[in-house]
Scaffold this motif. Structure first.
Motif, PDB file in Angstrom:
ATOM      1  N   HIS A   7       0.772  -1.145   0.055  1.00  0.00           N
ATOM      2  CA  HIS A   7      -0.187  -0.082  -0.286  1.00  0.00           C
ATOM      3  C   HIS A   7       0.487   0.685  -0.358  1.00  0.00           C
ATOM      4  O   HIS A   7       1.914   1.221   0.634  1.00  0.00           O
ATOM      5  N   HIS A   8       0.425   2.223  -0.871  1.00  0.00           N
ATOM      6  CA  HIS A   8       1.092   3.434  -1.068  1.00  0.00           C
ATOM      7  C   HIS A   8       0.357   4.370  -0.021  1.00  0.00           C
ATOM      8  O   HIS A   8      -0.799   5.096  -0.182  1.00  0.00           O
ATOM      9  N   LYS A  12      -0.530   7.116  -5.085  1.00  0.00           N
ATOM     10  CA  LYS A  12       0.250   7.281  -6.387  1.00  0.00           C
ATOM     11  C   LYS A  12      -0.181   8.141  -7.483  1.00  0.00           C
ATOM     12  O   LYS A  12       0.916   9.242  -7.980  1.00  0.00           O
ATOM     13  N   GLU A  41      10.350   2.919  -0.726  1.00  0.00           N
ATOM     14  CA  GLU A  41      10.070   2.719   1.114  1.00  0.00           C
ATOM     15  C   GLU A  41       8.812   3.207   2.179  1.00  0.00           C
ATOM     16  O   GLU A  41       8.610   2.432   2.805  1.00  0.00           O
ATOM     17  N   ASN A  43       7.355   5.193   1.643  1.00  0.00           N
ATOM     18  CA  ASN A  43       5.510   5.580   1.689  1.00  0.00           C
ATOM     19  C   ASN A  43       5.663   4.449   0.918  1.00  0.00           C
ATOM     20  O   ASN A  43       3.535   4.788   1.142  1.00  0.00           O
ATOM     21  N   LEU A  44       5.890   2.782   1.111  1.00  0.00           N
ATOM     22  CA  LEU A  44       5.579   2.025   0.708  1.00  0.00           C
ATOM     23  C   LEU A  44       5.624   1.197   1.446  1.00  0.00           C
ATOM     24  O   LEU A  44       6.423  -0.008   1.474  1.00  0.00           O
TER      25      LEU A  44
END
Length: 96
Positions: A7-8, A12, A41, A43-44
Motif C-alpha cells: 500500500h502506498h 500514487k 520505501e 511511503n510503501l
C-alpha cells in the motif's frame, strides 16, 4: 489480513481532479524531505487490506495530506515525516 496489498500511504496518482491535486501537494511535501513518493520505501512500507471502503477515497487522502502538512508546518524533520508515514501506514493496515 484478507486480500493484502503493498500500500502506498500517499496515493500514487489519485482518481479525479481533486485527488490528483491532493496527491501532487503531498508529493511536493515528501520531496522536500527527500522521500520518493512512488518507489521510496518510506511511503510503501506497509501491507494493507484491499477493497476496504474508504481506503482509497478522497476523505482518506485529505487526512493523509493534512497530516503531512501538519508535520511540515511545525518545522518537521525527515525523521518526523517518516514517523508520520509509519503512523498513517498503521492506520491503513488496521482498516476493516
Amino acid at each position: 489480513m484478507i486480500d493484502p496489498h503493498a500500500h502506498h500511504i500517499l496515493f500514487k496518482k489519485g482518481l479525479g481532479q481533486k485527488q490528483k491535486e491532493l496527491v501532487a501537494e503531498g508529493q511536493e511535501i515528501l520531496k522536500r524531505y527527500g522521500i520518493e513518493s512512488i518507489i521510496g520505501e518510506e511511503n510503501l512500507l506497509v501491507w494493507a487490506p484491499n477493497r476496504i471502503a474508504g481506503q482509497h477515497g478522497i476523505d482518506r487522502l485529505q487526512h493523509i495530506v493534512d497530516k503531512l502538512k501538519e508535520v511540515d508546518s511545525f518545522g518537521g524533520t525527515r525523521e518526523k515525516m517518516v514517523d508520520m508515514l509509519k503512523l498513517l501506514g498503521e492506520e491503513a493496515a488496521s482498516m476493516k
